[in-house]
Design an enzyme around this catalytic site. Structure first.
Site, PDB file in Angstrom:
ATOM      1  N   ASP A 193     -21.139  34.298  17.263  1.00  0.00           N
ATOM      2  CA  ASP A 193     -21.583  34.260  16.011  1.00  0.00           C
ATOM      3  C   ASP A 193     -22.309  35.484  15.571  1.00  0.00           C
ATOM      4  O   ASP A 193     -23.679  35.402  14.848  1.00  0.00           O
ATOM      5  CB  ASP A 193     -22.271  33.112  15.559  1.00  0.00           C
ATOM      6  N   PHE A 239     -27.198  25.667  10.313  1.00  0.00           N
ATOM      7  CA  PHE A 239     -27.950  24.448  11.039  1.00  0.00           C
ATOM      8  C   PHE A 239     -29.151  23.971  10.793  1.00  0.00           C
ATOM      9  O   PHE A 239     -29.688  23.122  11.623  1.00  0.00           O
ATOM     10  CB  PHE A 239     -27.830  24.877  12.836  1.00  0.00           C
ATOM     11  N   GLN A 243     -32.868  30.091   6.116  1.00  0.00           N
ATOM     12  CA  GLN A 243     -31.824  28.964   6.417  1.00  0.00           C
ATOM     13  C   GLN A 243     -30.548  29.440   6.943  1.00  0.00           C
ATOM     14  O   GLN A 243     -30.063  30.382   6.693  1.00  0.00           O
ATOM     15  CB  GLN A 243     -31.624  28.426   4.982  1.00  0.00           C
TER      16      GLN A 243
END
Ligand SMILES: *[C@@H]1O[C@H](CO)[C@@H](O)[C@H](O)[C@H]1NC(C)=O
Ligand SMILES: *[C@@H]1O[C@H](CO)[C@@H](O)[C@H](O)[C@H]1NC(C)=O
Ligand SMILES: *[C@@H]1O[C@H](CO)[C@@H](O)[C@H](O)[C@H]1NC(C)=O
Ligand SMILES: *[C@@H]1O[C@H](CO)[C@@H](O)[C@H](O)[C@H]1NC(C)=O
Ligand SMILES: *[C@@H]1O[C@H](CO)[C@@H](O)[C@H](O)[C@H]1NC(C)=O
Length: 798
Positions: A615, A501, A498
């Site tokens: 990221d 997004f 998970q």
């Protein structure tokens, strides 16, 4: 006139022990120096590295860390400070030791009436007539005897009449300037090419001159406008030379003791040498890595492949990674010679080794082909000069050492038996037909899609926005039913993880191919814009350290990305787990660090776009079967234009613990903010501790690492489970590089190409400054969570 001249000289001698010109009878003692006319270079005695021996050398006068570009007595050191360099009446330079023995001397056959010794602004030490500045008439010059540095204005090559050769040779070590194992010279055999050797063994080829540049290994190393290049080949001589176009730029090309060849530019502001380019970048730059009749492409997961019409010499079991490619490939169909051969055109290749080639400057292309066809032993032909497509270059031996480029490169016509060629062409035609069918179908689907999307837009937004979203998507579209089937209707058992997004599922297509499906949550921050951003970005990226995108799927407001499935999950799954971390020994971790660095370098510098990932974190590094790291999740990546290096956003998105201070606080992101995240990641890999959630009194992980570093106990950072598996120097280097990456000021952080060189131990490391502490307490706003889940967050910058 004469008198004034001597007066000037005399006053100069009185003032200082540095000289600008030397006349017969004068000498330079250890401690005195000769400086160039414009004071750029200086000649004197020095001791290299940690050696105590004395050598006479030339270095840049105004560069603080002494960079020696030439050594006179490289093979014959003096062991005390009694050396004297004197200039004799004949214009001969001799270097004497304390027993007045000549340890080194210049050698001239000519002499002049008024010989003088001068150091020119180019760094060339010359013995010449006082009034004659014509380089042709210098009777001795240091540029004729290069050491490890190739300076602008130097010649590299061979006098074909006398046999005199100028070539670059490495030092033995940083402490010993004697001629080492590596050399770079123009090999005049066949068609001349620039070749690097270790001893007598060729290890690297810069290739042959194609009219514009050496058919060099690396793409996008087109000739730099900083230099003008000259390559001369006639019956008297062959040489290569480059000159700087801008006299205020300081640049040099050097070969280090381990054979690494790099071009450096002096950065005046930072007061350091910057690496402008590196010749050896990957295994494809190793001479003949793939053997005969094979091409090398560093972006393929297995870089070697046989050329069309050729097959691997030793039969394989199908495991391409374990193949020893040095055997190379052989013809599938033997040549028929007179009874019918033909040529297959290959594009974007680096031309093979030309040491046994034959060339003719004035021959036309047609004549070239005919000549090659007529001679049974001719294996390939190409243009000699790519500027106008003229001249003829023929090969008569096995074709070896070819790299495939994605752009640039040259055309090569390779001889094949006619029957083989016909077969290949038939295959290609049917492929094209198939492709045409696929394209036709895609167009129909895409048109359908467009209509659907336009309708959707109409419902959701005003029509005014519509135009700007039209982007070409050159990707397979998966239909929703296929994905539902593949993931067992997104069953929980197929859930892999998970992210910020949405969820990621494992799936299996009908034909047995495993996929990872990223299903974007409908209320996620990732809107259609981000979705399209990710798709269009990744489509254009291909690198073995980036995750591969297979396609996408849109249904209603469902959006999905279909990736290659990587069975080993992500890096955080291993390094932060007390049992699984044992599976990653130091060797593997180093491999992971190196892979991430390569992937990031590709994003920042080598792909056609400039991409900031924004990221980078352990959970975004996926691992394949062989634990090769692959960077994933480009939802936040930003594409920069050619010259753009920095951008600002009000919407700061990223992950706590990995964000650089300038990004977290001010929304400024650049390649250097990715470098920061990379540094954090490396520290996590070494320590096995999360940057976020690590708490040691008042320190976060960066602060902890910094404290141990300044207390000179950096080895205490290393995770216990690594046991003895690590190599101390390697770990120390990694910690050092990581600290350089996380420095407070973005401009202090190295770029990714320097990082790779530093990791490879090919570059000296500066001392790091204090890291940019980024502690959650300092966050300007946003929710603070005590959970360790590393969700990507969004905060508004001040
Ligand atoms: C001077 O050089 C000669 C020749 O290299 C050598 O034999 C001699 O020992 C040297 N003298 C000193 C004091 O180093
Ligand atoms: C100087 O050069 C000549 C020929 O060019 C050669 O024979 C001689 O050995 C050289 N001397 C030295 C000391 O290198
Ligand atoms: C030459 O280089 C200097 C320093 O990099 C730069 O400031 C200057 O603009 C350059 N001049 C030209 C003509 O390119
Ligand atoms: C090179 O090609 C030209 C034109 O075909 C020809 O006239 C000439 O003789 C050739 N030179 C050599 C050395 O073969
Ligand atoms: C073919 O080329 C080779 C190498 O240049 C040469 O030795 C040989 O004589 C040529 N053969 C013919 C038939 O021209």
């Amino acid at each position: 006139m004469e008198v004034i001249w001597y007066l000037v000289l005399f006053s100069f001698i009185l003032r200082t022990s540095t000289l600008k010109i030397i006349t017969p009878g004068q000498s330079i003692k250890d401690g005195e120096t000769l400086i160039s006319v414009g004071e750029s270079f200086e000649l004197g005695f020095f001791s290299p590295g940690s050696s105590k021996s004395r050598y006479v050398g030339i270095w840049y006068k105004n560069i603080p860390s002494r960079t020696v570009v030439w050594v006179a007595n490289r093979e014959a050191p003096i062991f005390d400070h009694s050396g004297v360099l004197s200039f004799g009446n004949q214009g001969i330079l001799t270097l004497l030791n304390s027993t007045k023995t000549v340890v080194w001397s210049s050698n001239t056959s000519r002499t002049a009436q008024y010989p003088v010794l001068q150091l020119l602004e180019s760094g060339n030490l010359v013995a010449k007539d006082r009034n004659d500045n014509n380089p042709q008439n210098f009777f001795w010059q240091s540029f004729d005897y290069p050491c490890d540095n190739f300076l602008p204005g130097m010649k590299l090559g061979k006098d074909l009449v006398t046999g005199f050769e100028r070539y670059i040779s490495s030092w033995k070590s940083a402490d010993d300037p004697a001629q080492g194992q590596y050399s770079l010279r123009i090999d005049p055999h066949g068609f001349p090419q620039l070749v690097a050797r270790k001893g007598s063994q060729v290890v690297f080829r810069l290739g042959s001159w194609n009219g514009l540049y050496f058919s060099h290994r690396k793409p996008n190393t087109k000739p730099s406008p900083l230099y003008s290049y000259q390559f001369v080949l006639d019956k008297n001589e062959v040489y290569y030379k480059c000159e700087l176009q801008n006299s205020s730029v300081i640049s040099r090309y050097a070969m280090n003791p381990s054979g690494l060849m790099q071009r450096f530019l002096w950065n005046e502001r930072k007061q350091e040498w910057e690496i402008f380019s590196t010749a050896q970048t990957d295994q494809c730059t190793v001479y003949g890595f793939c053997g005969a009749y094979a091409s090398c492409n560093p972006d393929r997961s297995s870089p070697c492949a046989c050329l069309e019409g050729f097959v691997h010499k030793s039969p394989t079991s199908g495991d391409w990674n374990s193949i020893d490619w040095s055997d190379g490939c052989i013809r599938r169909t033997p040549l028929a010679c007179d009874s019918g051969d033909s040529f297959l055109k290959h594009t974007r290749l680096e031309l093979p080794d030309t040491s046994k080639s034959w060339a003719n400057k004035s021959m036309s292309f047609k004549e070239c082909e005919e000549l090659c066809l007529r001679n049974c032993s001719c294996t390939a032909y190409a243009n000699l000069d790519i500027r106008e497509g003229t001249g003829c270059l023929l090969w008569f031996n096995e074709l070896i050492d070819m790299t495939e480029f994605t752009e640039d490169g040259q055309d090569l016509y390779i001889r094949l038996a006619k029957s083989e060629l016909d077969q290949l062409q038939r295959k290609m035609k049917s492929k094209e037909k198939r492709k045409a069918v696929v394209i036709a179908i895609s167009i129909i689907i895409a048109t359908g899609m467009m209509v659907t999307m336009v309708l959707l837009y109409k419902r959701k937004k005003n029509l005014s926005n519509e135009g700007k979203h039209k982007e070409k998507m050159e990707l397979p579209l998966f239909d929703f039913a296929t994905i539902v089937n593949a993931t067992d209707n997104f069953s929980t058992s197929n859930k892999l993880g998970q992210g910020g997004f949405g969820h990621v599922y494992k799936g299996m297509l009908k034909e047995g191919k495993e996929i990872a499906v990223k299903r974007l949550s409908k209320d996620s921050g990732q809107g259609l814009d981000e979705f399209k951003n990710e798709v269009t970005l990744i489509v254009k990226l291909q690198h073995r350290n980036l995750v591969k995108l297979f396609g996408f799927c849109i249904k209603g407001d469902e959006r999905m990305l279909i990736y290659e499935y990587l069975p080993n999950k992500s890096l955080d799954y291993f390094i932060f787990d007390k049992t699984r971390n044992k599976l990653l020994d130091w060797h593997r971790r180093m491999h992971v660090i190196d892979g991430i660095a390569r992937g990031l370098l590709y994003l920042h510098h080598d792909s056609r776009l400039r991409i900031i990932h924004r990221d980078l974190k352990a959970s975004n590094i996926l691992l394949d079967n062989s634990m090769n790291p692959k960077i994933s999740d480009f939802g936040l990546a930003r594409k920069f234009g050619g010259d753009q290096t920095e951008d600002k956003t009000r919407r700061v998105v990223g992950t706590y613990g990995y964000m650089s201070p300038e990004y977290a606080f001010h929304g400024c992101f650049s390649m250097k903010s990715d470098v920061f995240s990379f540094g954090v990641l490396v520290l996590e890999i070494i320590t096995g501790k999360r940057s976020r959630g690590y708490s040691d009194h008042d320190h976060n992980l960066l602060g902890h690492a910094w404290r141990l570093w300044i207390e000179e106990r950096p080895l205490e950072l290393i995770e216990n489970t690594l046991g003895d598996s690590y190599i101390i120097t390697e770990v120390l280097r990694c910690i050092h590089v990581a600290l350089l990456c996380v420095q407070q000021r973005p401009e202090d952080r190295p770029n990714m190409s320097s990082v790779l060189l530093m990791l490879g131990g090919e570059s000296t490391l500066p001392q790091p400054n204090q890291p940019g502490y980024f502690i959650e307490k300092n966050l300007p706003s946003g929710k603070q969570s005590s959970s360790l889940n590393e969700f990507t967050i969004t905060i508004e910058a001040r």
